[in-house]
Design an enzyme around this catalytic site. Sequence first.
Site, PDB file in Angstrom:
ATOM      1  CE  LYS A  22      51.802  83.202  72.581  1.00  0.00           C
ATOM      2  NZ  LYS A  22      51.364  83.026  71.205  1.00  0.00           N
ATOM      3  NE  ARG A  27      54.491  74.475  66.052  1.00  0.00           N
ATOM      4  CZ  ARG A  27      54.112  75.744  66.088  1.00  0.00           C
ATOM      5  NH1 ARG A  27      53.830  76.327  67.245  1.00  0.00           N
ATOM      6  NH2 ARG A  27      54.013  76.449  64.978  1.00  0.00           N
ATOM      7  NE  ARG A  98      44.642  86.767  65.505  1.00  0.00           N
ATOM      8  CZ  ARG A  98      45.621  86.219  66.213  1.00  0.00           C
ATOM      9  NH1 ARG A  98      45.435  85.926  67.499  1.00  0.00           N
ATOM     10  NH2 ARG A  98      46.782  85.965  65.665  1.00  0.00           N
ATOM     11  CB  SER A 145      53.182  79.848  59.589  1.00  0.00           C
ATOM     12  OG  SER A 145      53.268  80.116  60.976  1.00  0.00           O
ATOM     13  CG  ASP A 288      55.157  86.455  67.634  1.00  0.00           C
ATOM     14  OD1 ASP A 288      54.389  86.946  66.785  1.00  0.00           O
ATOM     15  OD2 ASP A 288      54.959  85.343  68.172  1.00  0.00           O
TER      16      ASP A 288
HETATM   17  O1  LIG Z   1      52.799  78.802  65.134  1.00  0.00           O
HETATM   18  C1  LIG Z   1      53.017  79.551  66.097  1.00  0.00           C
HETATM   19  O2  LIG Z   1      53.239  79.106  67.241  1.00  0.00           O
HETATM   20  C2  LIG Z   1      52.995  81.007  65.883  1.00  0.00           C
HETATM   21  C3  LIG Z   1      53.108  81.516  64.601  1.00  0.00           C
HETATM   22  C4  LIG Z   1      53.129  82.960  64.306  1.00  0.00           C
HETATM   23  O3  LIG Z   1      51.877  83.325  63.753  1.00  0.00           O
HETATM   24  P1  LIG Z   1      51.628  83.504  62.157  1.00  0.00           P
HETATM   25  O4  LIG Z   1      52.016  82.252  61.488  1.00  0.00           O
HETATM   26  O5  LIG Z   1      50.161  83.771  62.091  1.00  0.00           O
HETATM   27  O6  LIG Z   1      52.472  84.668  61.717  1.00  0.00           O
HETATM   28  C5  LIG Z   1      53.398  83.786  65.563  1.00  0.00           C
HETATM   29  O7  LIG Z   1      53.117  85.136  65.315  1.00  0.00           O
HETATM   30  C6  LIG Z   1      52.549  83.305  66.735  1.00  0.00           C
HETATM   31  O8  LIG Z   1      52.791  84.058  67.893  1.00  0.00           O
HETATM   32  C7  LIG Z   1      52.878  81.873  67.057  1.00  0.00           C
HETATM   33  C1  LIG Z   2      50.543  86.446  67.435  1.00  0.00           C
HETATM   34  C2  LIG Z   2      50.626  85.875  68.627  1.00  0.00           C
HETATM   35  O1  LIG Z   2      49.857  84.865  69.074  1.00  0.00           O
HETATM   36  P1  LIG Z   2      48.630  84.080  68.395  1.00  0.00           P
HETATM   37  O2  LIG Z   2      48.601  84.383  66.934  1.00  0.00           O
HETATM   38  O3  LIG Z   2      48.930  82.642  68.663  1.00  0.00           O
HETATM   39  O4  LIG Z   2      47.381  84.541  69.093  1.00  0.00           O
HETATM   40  C3  LIG Z   2      51.670  86.341  69.584  1.00  0.00           C
HETATM   41  O5  LIG Z   2      51.850  85.677  70.618  1.00  0.00           O
HETATM   42  O6  LIG Z   2      52.325  87.364  69.350  1.00  0.00           O
END
Ligand SMILES: O=C(O)C1=C[C@@H](OP(=O)(O)O)[C@@H](O)[C@H](O)C1
Ligand SMILES: C=C(OP(=O)(O)O)C(=O)O
Length: 411
Positions: A22, A27, A98, A145, A288
């Site tokens: 995903k 992206r 969030r 990030s 994750d």
């Molecule tokens: O850029 C991304 O696709 C993601 C970045 C991560 O979040 P954070 O950067 O908030 O840790 C990850 O936990 C999320 O599931 C997907």
């Molecule tokens: C943190 C996650 O997703 P998002 O932050 O994109 O909601 C995830 O898929 O574990």
Amino acid sequence: MNYQIDAPGSAIRTTVKLPASKSISNRALILNALSYSAYDVENLSDCDDTNLMVKALNSNDRDFNVGAAGTTMRFLTAFLSKVVGEWTITGTERMKNRPIKVLVDALNALGARIEYMEKEGYPPLRIFGSALQGGEISLPGNVSSQYISAILMIAPLTENGVTLHLEGAIISRPYIHITLQLMEQYGVRASWTENTIKVLPQEYKPIRFTVESDWSAASYWYEIMALSKNAEIELLGLFKNSLQGDAAGAKLFAQLGVGTTYTKRGVMLKHTGNICEKLVYNFVNEPDLAQTFVVTCVLLNIPFRFTGLQSLKIKETDRIEALKTELRKLGYVLTDRNDSILEWNGERREPESHPVIATYEDHRMALSFAPAALVRPEGIEIAHPQVVSKSYPHYWEDLKAAGFSIRESAL
Ligand SMILES: O=C(O)C1=C[C@@H](OP(=O)(O)O)[C@@H](O)[C@H](O)C1
Ligand SMILES: C=C(OP(=O)(O)O)C(=O)O
């Protein structure tokens, strides 16, 4: 509705077509839009978070609801800030809690106009889109990030380009790399030296793009392998040179007795018998995967010390609290420290006689606890199992195909 999940009656021999990533899907959709591509992204994920992105990008509405999808919320906020018009963006109750201030402040400093509609620092947002000047700004790298990825993708289309100075520790760094690598595939170069990322004004070029399978989703099959006595599992569409940081899960699972062989079409998992006595790891680059490893370790009776978990508190739920609460029901006592460390030293207490695992609208709670059926003679009951659709909609069908019994039970 709950699901009662029981282990397969015989050895697991299965080939799984995993969902597409995903992170990469969302992206690629943004970059496809920014490059005015006529091609469809191939092998797009069919998960909620990607469907919400597709819907938003194809709609004529001015008001968007992105549900629980973090990437969709953050990437669209940046994207809309440079599309002329007035837009609003909201999400679930959790999404409204969030934080998004770091991204909003940064975009406003680059020439955008974004306002809070309710609580300062959180969605919903009102966005007054216009051409962006760009410029040089500093922002924290230790919250999410996704803010950085969101800005980077629109950066080449600003008047002056963008220079980001990242302050503090940089968390989830591999996700920033995914963003920069995909931008490069779409014809845009950036430079990243130490804590500074620089993107000059440039144009994206449309390309044909195919999304790879999701390494985060693969982790639940590695968990199933680790918890099984006799299993052979093949996962399709995974590659050693993946763009995804969560591919690191393969190496880490080697410490839990799961060996990986890369083939032309994916990976084959085998038992190696080499299992560590204690697992110590910093998950700052792979947040994750934390739930997968926490649940796997306790069920294998392997004490652990996991650090770098600070971002878990602001994900779909407070994952540190959720893990502690739900594992307590199964008789495992975990301790946490500084909002970023989770440990288990082997401490047990009496398990509940009929535990039901709550999922807190967090797909990864359901995905990581379901394999517990393999080590519990009474199986495992999971509440609101439909949450898996956020990233892995066909998980329950894939488990059934591997021989698990899955029955509905009333709440
Ligand atoms: O850029 C991304 O696709 C993601 C970045 C991560 O979040 P954070 O950067 O908030 O840790 C990850 O936990 C999320 O599931 C997907
Ligand atoms: C943190 C996650 O997703 P998002 O932050 O994109 O909601 C995830 O898929 O574990």
